[in-house]
Design a protein around this motif. Structure first.
Motif, short mmCIF file in Angstrom:
data_model
loop_
_atom_site.label_atom_id
_atom_site.label_comp_id
_atom_site.label_asym_id
_atom_site.label_seq_id
_atom_site.Cartn_x
_atom_site.Cartn_y
_atom_site.Cartn_z
N ALA A 6 0.84 -1.20 0.00
CA ALA A 6 0.00 0.00 0.00
C ALA A 6 0.88 1.25 0.00
CB ALA A 6 -0.92 -0.01 1.22
N GLU A 7 0.50 2.20 -0.82
CA GLU A 7 1.24 3.47 -0.97
C GLU A 7 2.61 3.30 -1.63
OE1 GLU A 7 -0.43 6.31 -0.22
OE2 GLU A 7 -2.08 5.05 0.46
N SER A 8 2.82 2.19 -2.31
CA SER A 8 4.10 2.00 -3.00
C SER A 8 4.18 2.92 -4.23
CB SER A 8 4.26 0.53 -3.42
OG SER A 8 3.21 0.13 -4.27
N PRO A 9 5.38 3.16 -4.74
CA PRO A 9 5.56 4.13 -5.85
C PRO A 9 4.71 3.82 -7.09
CG PRO A 9 7.70 3.41 -5.01
CD PRO A 9 6.66 2.59 -4.31
N LYS A 10 4.55 2.54 -7.42
CA LYS A 10 3.77 2.16 -8.60
C LYS A 10 2.68 1.18 -8.19
CE LYS A 10 7.36 2.80 -12.06
NZ LYS A 10 8.00 2.21 -13.22
N GLU A 11 1.95 1.55 -7.17
CA GLU A 11 0.95 0.64 -6.60
C GLU A 11 -0.07 0.19 -7.64
OE1 GLU A 11 -2.36 0.47 -3.00
OE2 GLU A 11 -1.15 2.27 -3.27
N ILE A 12 -0.24 -1.13 -7.73
CA ILE A 12 -1.24 -1.70 -8.63
C ILE A 12 -2.58 -1.81 -7.90
CG2 ILE A 12 0.37 -2.93 -10.15
CD1 ILE A 12 -0.22 -5.46 -8.41
N ASN A 13 -3.64 -1.89 -8.67
CA ASN A 13 -4.99 -1.94 -8.12
C ASN A 13 -5.42 -3.39 -7.92
OD1 ASN A 13 -7.58 -1.40 -7.35
ND2 ASN A 13 -8.25 -0.63 -9.33
N ILE A 14 -5.16 -3.90 -6.71
CA ILE A 14 -5.59 -5.26 -6.37
C ILE A 14 -6.33 -5.20 -5.04
CG2 ILE A 14 -3.82 -6.52 -7.65
CD1 ILE A 14 -2.21 -6.75 -5.03
N ASP A 15 -7.10 -6.24 -4.77
CA ASP A 15 -7.90 -6.26 -3.54
C ASP A 15 -7.04 -6.56 -2.32
OD1 ASP A 15 -8.30 -9.43 -2.96
OD2 ASP A 15 -8.21 -9.01 -5.11
N TYR A 16 -7.59 -6.26 -1.17
CA TYR A 16 -6.89 -6.43 0.10
C TYR A 16 -6.46 -7.88 0.31
CZ TYR A 16 -6.13 -6.71 5.13
OH TYR A 16 -5.58 -6.94 6.36
N HIS A 17 -7.35 -8.82 0.03
CA HIS A 17 -7.05 -10.24 0.24
C HIS A 17 -5.82 -10.67 -0.58
CE1 HIS A 17 -7.57 -14.56 0.65
NE2 HIS A 17 -7.56 -14.66 -0.66
N THR A 18 -5.76 -10.28 -1.84
CA THR A 18 -4.63 -10.64 -2.71
C THR A 18 -3.35 -9.98 -2.21
OG1 THR A 18 -6.15 -10.83 -4.58
CG2 THR A 18 -3.80 -10.65 -5.10
N ARG A 19 -3.46 -8.73 -1.80
CA ARG A 19 -2.30 -8.00 -1.28
C ARG A 19 -1.73 -8.71 -0.04
NH1 ARG A 19 -1.41 -3.12 -2.99
NH2 ARG A 19 -3.60 -2.72 -3.45
N GLU A 20 -2.61 -9.13 0.85
CA GLU A 20 -2.18 -9.82 2.08
C GLU A 20 -1.59 -11.19 1.76
OE1 GLU A 20 -2.01 -8.63 5.36
OE2 GLU A 20 -2.26 -6.80 4.20
N GLU A 21 -2.18 -11.88 0.80
CA GLU A 21 -1.66 -13.19 0.39
C GLU A 21 -0.24 -13.05 -0.15
OE1 GLU A 21 -2.53 -16.50 -3.04
OE2 GLU A 21 -4.26 -15.42 -2.23
N ILE A 22 -0.01 -12.03 -0.96
CA ILE A 22 1.33 -11.79 -1.51
C ILE A 22 2.30 -11.44 -0.39
CG2 ILE A 22 2.72 -10.27 -2.97
CD1 ILE A 22 0.26 -10.11 -4.85
N LYS A 23 1.83 -10.65 0.56
CA LYS A 23 2.67 -10.27 1.70
C LYS A 23 3.17 -11.53 2.43
CE LYS A 23 2.45 -6.94 5.49
NZ LYS A 23 1.53 -6.02 6.19
N ARG A 24 2.29 -12.52 2.58
CA ARG A 24 2.69 -13.78 3.21
C ARG A 24 3.63 -14.57 2.29
NH1 ARG A 24 -2.71 -13.52 4.58
NH2 ARG A 24 -3.33 -14.91 2.89
N ASN A 25 3.29 -14.62 1.00
CA ASN A 25 4.08 -15.38 0.03
C ASN A 25 5.51 -14.88 -0.11
OD1 ASN A 25 1.86 -16.96 -0.54
ND2 ASN A 25 1.37 -15.91 -2.45
N VAL A 26 5.70 -13.58 0.01
CA VAL A 26 7.02 -12.98 -0.18
C VAL A 26 8.00 -13.43 0.90
CG1 VAL A 26 8.24 -10.74 -0.12
CG2 VAL A 26 6.23 -11.03 -1.55
N LYS A 27 7.47 -13.87 2.03
CA LYS A 27 8.34 -14.35 3.11
C LYS A 27 9.06 -15.65 2.72
CE LYS A 27 5.67 -12.01 6.61
NZ LYS A 27 4.64 -12.13 7.63
#
Length: 171
Positions: free
Chosen positions: A104-125
């Protein structure tokens, strides 16, 4: 769209055409030149447009001119990311992609839903080559429904087609 916007878009289309002609038609091999037929085929699907090096370059230029190139940049970055084989490089690149496009608030933030954003946050670990797949599908769908039809209706694309048709008629 007012008259000034129309003029600006037409000028942008002509400027793009000049740049594309310089880039693509100066090539020595005729088969590597930008052709009317190839350019017309871009209107068949977004996949066909992105599968053409000239189509991709033109679409990116269009999106940059509209200040909406984050989706194509994210999609291309994900395509490159999937080719990474080193787990160390994958981890580093996944964090960069997250920080640049997903957070959220990233320089080139893409338009995705909260659930997908949170899933990616977990996946990146513990990143895998598929950790951005869902977001990439969403972004592709957005481009297909929004950016791509706008591109096909744009003065830039119309001017490019007209210019190539005129060149064909002169041959």
């Amino acid at each position: 769209m007012d008259r000034d916007d129309c003029r600006r878009n037409k000028t942008l289309g002509k400027n793009l055409m000049c740049r594309l002609k310089c880039l693509f038609s100066s090539s020595s091999a005729p088969e590597s030149r930008l052709s009317l037929e190839d350019t017309q085929q871009w209107s068949q699907s977004l996949e066909r447009l992105l599968g053409s090096k000239y189509g991709l370059a033109t679409f990116r230029t269009f999106l940059k001119a509209e200040f909406s190139d984050e989706n194509i940049e994210f999609w291309l970055t994900c395509e490159d990311y999937k080719k990474i084989t080193s787990s160390h490089k994958m981890s580093s690149k996944a964090k960069k992609i997250f920080e640049q496009f997903v957070e959220a608030e990233s320089p080139k933030e893409i338009n995705i839903d909260y659930h997908t954003r949170e899933e990616i946050k977990r996946n990146v670990k513990s990143p895998t080559s598929q950790c951005f797949d869902e977001a990439q599908k969403i972004v592709y769908g957005l481009m297909e429904r929004d950016s791509y039809p706008r591109f096909l209706r744009s003065e830039m694309y119309k001017t490019l087609l007209e210019s190539l048709a005129a060149d064909n008629a002169q041959r």
